[in-house]
Design a protein around this motif. Structure first.
Motif, PDB file in Angstrom:
ATOM      1  N   LYS A  53       0.886  -1.158   0.000  1.00 41.23           N
ATOM      2  CA  LYS A  53       0.000   0.000   0.000  1.00 41.23           C
ATOM      3  C   LYS A  53       0.924   1.209   0.000  1.00 41.23           C
ATOM      4  CE  LYS A  53      -3.206   2.613   2.746  1.00 41.23           C
ATOM      5  NZ  LYS A  53      -3.462   2.963   4.131  1.00 41.23           N
ATOM      6  N   GLN A  54       0.925   1.950  -1.084  1.00 42.96           N
ATOM      7  CA  GLN A  54       1.859   3.054  -1.206  1.00 42.96           C
ATOM      8  C   GLN A  54       1.420   4.235  -0.352  1.00 42.96           C
ATOM      9  OE1 GLN A  54       3.595   3.994  -4.983  1.00 42.96           O
ATOM     10  NE2 GLN A  54       3.030   2.000  -5.828  1.00 42.96           N
ATOM     11  N   ILE A  55       2.394   4.790   0.360  1.00 43.46           N
ATOM     12  CA  ILE A  55       2.168   5.944   1.223  1.00 43.46           C
ATOM     13  C   ILE A  55       3.266   6.965   0.958  1.00 43.46           C
ATOM     14  CG2 ILE A  55       1.033   4.648   3.070  1.00 43.46           C
ATOM     15  CD1 ILE A  55       3.735   4.694   4.597  1.00 43.46           C
ATOM     16  N   ASN A 110       4.699  -1.626   6.271  1.00 43.46           N
ATOM     17  CA  ASN A 110       4.275  -0.840   5.120  1.00 43.46           C
ATOM     18  C   ASN A 110       5.342   0.180   4.733  1.00 43.46           C
ATOM     19  OD1 ASN A 110       2.366  -0.262   3.078  1.00 43.46           O
ATOM     20  ND2 ASN A 110       1.659   1.507   4.231  1.00 43.46           N
ATOM     21  N   ASN A 114       7.443   0.298   1.200  1.00 40.93           N
ATOM     22  CA  ASN A 114       7.548   1.492   0.357  1.00 40.93           C
ATOM     23  C   ASN A 114       8.997   1.874   0.100  1.00 40.93           C
ATOM     24  OD1 ASN A 114       4.844   3.225  -0.258  1.00 40.93           O
ATOM     25  ND2 ASN A 114       4.548   1.823   1.451  1.00 40.93           N
ATOM     26  N   GLU A 173       3.531   5.940  -6.817  1.00 41.43           N
ATOM     27  CA  GLU A 173       2.444   6.902  -6.632  1.00 41.43           C
ATOM     28  C   GLU A 173       2.912   8.176  -5.937  1.00 41.43           C
ATOM     29  OE1 GLU A 173      -0.670   4.800  -4.566  1.00 41.43           O
ATOM     30  OE2 GLU A 173      -0.792   3.272  -6.132  1.00 41.43           O
TER      31      GLU A 173
END
Length: 197
Positions: A53-55, A110, A114, A173
């Motif tokens: 999950k890109q942050i 996460n 990333n 992203e």
């Protein structure tokens, strides 16, 4: 490890680190290994780590991962080979993540995912982001040109790299993550390199 294999090992270790950190999360602790079960709908194809999950990363998060590396490595060494961590070990992972400023162990994972996403696309020679496909292509050429590598080692390295090259490259992203990870590349490569020793 021989110096001429180092860039290959760094990329492969990034992939392995990202994958291993993802499977260590409390929700997927039993999924460690090569994920031989059929993927759920919308999940990553078999044999590939699930998509992160890109942050948008922060300096504090990257510094936290760097600072936590020694403690997380020590805990990872306690992981049983059967991939079934006991609840006490998972509690230690959770506590360690919180000690270094993360909301949870899943949050830490996460952030690591990333960082790994960006690290896999940085050319270790120039320390510039070129994308994962370009890094793998350069490493394939480097291995093919190497005259000192044994035929067996060369075949294994090329098989691994060609397999990695087949995986679709995710779109980044949060473009700001690139500058942040590039800025910390040496520190991050050092902790990933420590995993290989």
């Amino acid at each position: 490890m021989r110096e001429f294999i180092r860039p290959v090992a760094v990329t492969l270790s990034i992939v392995c680190l990202t994958a291993s950190m993802a499977v260590l999360s409390a929700d997927s602790a039993l999924a460690q290994g090569t994920q031989k079960m059929a993927p759920a709908q919308g999940a990553a194809p078999m044999g590939q780590p699930p998509a992160a999950k890109q942050i948008a990363l922060t300096d504090k998060q990257v510094e936290g991962v760097i600072a936590a590396a020694k403690d997380m490595d020590a805990l990872s060494e306690k992981m049983p080979e059967n991939g079934k961590p006991d609840p006490k070990l998972m509690a230690q992972f959770e506590a360690t993540a919180k000690k270094y400023g993360f909301a949870s162990y899943d949050n830490y994972n996460n952030v690591v995912d990333n960082i790994g996403l960006i690290m896999s696309g940085i050319d270790p020679a120039t320390k510039k982001y070129v994308g994962g496909a370009a890094v793998i292509k350069a490493q394939i050429a480097q291995v093919q040109a190497d005259k000192k590598m044994s035929a067996k080692d060369k075949k294994e390295a090329l098989d691994d790299l060609n397999q990695a090259a087949k995986a679709p490259e995710p779109t980044i992203e949060n473009k700001g993550n690139i500058d942040l990870v590039v800025k910390n590349f040496d520190k991050l490569a050092a902790i990933i390199g420590d995993d290989q020793n």
